[in-house]
Design a protein around this motif. Structure first.
Motif, short mmCIF file in Angstrom:
data_model
loop_
_atom_site.label_atom_id
_atom_site.label_comp_id
_atom_site.label_asym_id
_atom_site.label_seq_id
_atom_site.Cartn_x
_atom_site.Cartn_y
_atom_site.Cartn_z
N SER A 4 0.84 -1.20 0.00
CA SER A 4 0.00 0.00 0.00
C SER A 4 0.87 1.24 0.00
N ASN A 6 0.38 5.27 0.46
CA ASN A 6 -0.59 6.26 0.91
C ASN A 6 0.02 7.66 0.82
N ASN A 7 -0.44 8.43 -0.17
CA ASN A 7 -0.01 9.82 -0.36
C ASN A 7 1.52 9.94 -0.43
N HIS A 22 1.57 12.66 -4.19
CA HIS A 22 0.18 12.21 -4.03
C HIS A 22 -0.07 10.86 -4.70
N ASP A 24 -1.34 7.38 -4.42
CA ASP A 24 -2.19 6.47 -3.64
C ASP A 24 -2.40 5.21 -4.47
N GLU A 26 -2.99 0.75 -4.20
CA GLU A 26 -3.16 -0.52 -3.48
C GLU A 26 -2.82 -1.65 -4.44
N GLY A 59 4.31 10.66 3.09
CA GLY A 59 3.41 9.53 2.90
C GLY A 59 3.89 8.27 3.59
N GLU A 60 3.13 7.20 3.42
CA GLU A 60 3.42 5.93 4.09
C GLU A 60 3.47 4.78 3.08
N ASP A 65 0.44 -4.86 6.93
CA ASP A 65 0.10 -3.78 7.87
C ASP A 65 1.35 -3.20 8.52
#
Length: 367
Positions: A4, A6-7, A22, A24, A26, A59-60, A65
Motif C-alpha cells: 500500500s 498512501n499519499n 500524491h 495512492d 493498493e 506519505g506511508e 500492515d
C-alpha cells in the motif's frame, strides 16, 4: 503480500518541485502490477522507493500492515531484477543464483534445493556451470530472475528487465514471465515504458506522467475507458485517433466542419449541459467500419497502406487535412489514393474536454 502506498511523495534535496507526489496505490497480494509511463515520469523512482533504495519524503509505504518507510532494503523481504543483468562474470550460473543465500549463511542443502528448483522452472539446468559470457542474453535474464526467485521473496520488483533483449526474445520472455508469475503467485511490481508489455502482462496498470498517476486499473479498462487524453494517446498501437471540435446543438462538430457526430444516446444530457464547449473526439483505429450511415461517417483518402498480415493500417487524410489511422482486416483490398467512407458507432466514441484533457464524463463528476 499486499503493498500500500498512501499519499507517497519524493522531493530531492535542492529541488523546488516534487519528482513524485500524491501517489495512492493498493497492490493486492499476487497482483502483477505494471508501473507504466514515458521516460522521466518517475516510475523507476517510485520502484526504488518501494525497494528502499530511495528515501520517502512524505506519505506511508506499507507491506501488509507493517510500515516500511525506515526499513532497510535487506530487511524488506523483496527481490529486485534490474535492466542490466548485474551478474558476476567470474561466477558460474549456479554460483550467481546461490550468492544471496550464501551471504545469508543458508545451508548447502537449502541452497542447492532452491537453485535447482528455480533452474527447473526457468529451463536453465543445462547452463548451471557456464559463466554469463557463455550464454545468450535471454538466458542471462533468466539467471537474473532465478537469482531473485531463490530468495522466495514476498515481493518481486522488476525495473525494465526486458529492454536489453531483441524484439522476438522480448515477446517470448513476456509470456514466460506471466507463466512464472502464475506459478509462483508472488506479488510483482514491474516498471516499463513499453505499453505493449504492460497490456500483455499486467493484472493492474498504473500509468504515470510527470510524477502523477493518470489512471490505474486492469489493462482493458485503460484501453476501453481512458480517463484523459494522455491515457488515450499512450495506451494502444496505433495510438487513438483524435479530432478537435465542439458541441453544437447537441452534436459534435469537427473543427472546420468537415464532419458531424451525433451524441451517443447515453450522453445527450451531458452534451446539452456542455453546449458550446470545445471537446476532442477519440476513436480507436479498429472501431471504424466501412460504409455510409445516417450520421457519424467520414470521407477520406487512403495515402499509405502498412500491411501487417492479419491486419493492415490505413493512413488516411480527411477533406480538412486531418489525418487518421484505421486498422482494417488484412484480407480486405485497398489501394493508395482511393477515396473511402467509414462510419463510427456511438459506443466506439470517446469525448474529452479539450482544455483539461479529462474525459467528458469525468469532467462532469469533478464539477
Amino acid at each position: 503480500m499486499d503493498v500500500s502506498l498512501n499519499n507517497i511523495g519524493k522531493k530531492y534535496e535542492g529541488r523546488e518541485k516534487f519528482t513524485i507526489r500524491h501517489i495512492d496505490l493498493e497492490i493486492k497480494s499476487q497482483d502483477f502490477c505494471v508501473i507504466l509511463g514515458p521516460s522521466g515520469c518517475g516510475k523507476s523512482t517510485l520502484l526504488r522507493m518501494i525497494a528502499g533504495l530511495n528515501s520517502i519524503t512524505e506519505g506511508e509505504l506499507l507491506f501488509g500492515d507493517k510500515l516500511m518507510n525506515k526499513v532497510e532494503p535487506k530487511d524488506r523481504n523483496i527481490a529486485m531484477v534490474f535492466q542490466s543483468y548485474a551478474l558476476y562474470p567470474h561466477m558460474t550460473v549456479y554460483d550467481n543464483m546461490a550468492f544471496s543465500l550464501k551471504m545469508r549463511k543458508a545451508s548447502k542443502e537449502l541452497i542447492h534445493e532452491r537453485v535447482m528448483e528455480a533452474a527447473e522452472v526457468l529451463q536453465i539446468k543445462d547452463y548451471l556451470y557456464n559463466r554469463p559470457a557463455e550464454i545468450s542474453g535471454g538466458q542471462r535474464q533468466r539467471v537474473a530472475l532465478g537469482r531473485a526467485m531463490v530468495r522466495k521473496p514476498a515481493v518481486f520488483l522488476m525495473d525494465e528487465p526486458l529492454s536489453n533483449l531483441d524484439a522476438k526474445l522480448r515477446e517470448h520472455m513476456r509470456v514466460e514471465l506471466v507463466r512464472l508469475h502464475k506459478r509462483l503467485g508472488t506479488t510483482s511490481i514491474y516498471v516499463t515504458h513499453d505499453q505493449t508489455e504492460a497490456m500483455t502482462m499486467a493484472t493492474k496498470i498504473v500509468l504515470l506522467n510527470n510524477g502523477v498517476i493518470q489512471q490505474q486499473g486492469p489493462p482493458e479498462e485503460l484501453y476501453q475507458h481512458p480517463a484523459n487524453l494522455f491515457v488515450a494517446g499512450f495506451i494502444g498501437t496505433p495510438t487513438m485517433n483524435t479530432f478537435a471540435g465542439q458541441i453544437e446543438s447537441g452534436q459534435f462538430v469537427s473543427e472546420g466542419g468537415s464532419f458531424t457526430m451525433a451524441a451517443p444516446e447515453g450522453m445527450r444530457e451531458l452534451f446539452a449541459a456542455h453546449e458550446g464547449r470545445k471537446i476532442t473526439l477519440g476513436v480507436r483505429g479498429e472501431r471504424f467500419e466501412e460504409g455510409l450511415s445516417d450520421l457519424n461517417h467520414l470521407e477520406m483518402k487512403v495515402e499509405v497502406i502498412e500491411m501487417l498480415g492479419k491486419e493492415q493500417l490505413l493512413y488516411c487524410t480527411l477533406k480538412d487535412g486531418k489525418q487518421c489511422v484505421i486498422s482494417a482486416p488484412g484480407y480486405k483490398k485497398y489501394t493508395t489514393d482511393e477515396d473511402v467512407v467509414f462510419h463510427v458507432k456511438p459506443e466506439a466514441m470517446h469525448f474529452f474536454d479539450t482544455e483539461s484533457g479529462l474525459r467528458l464524463e469525468n469532467l462532469s463528476e469533478k464539477k
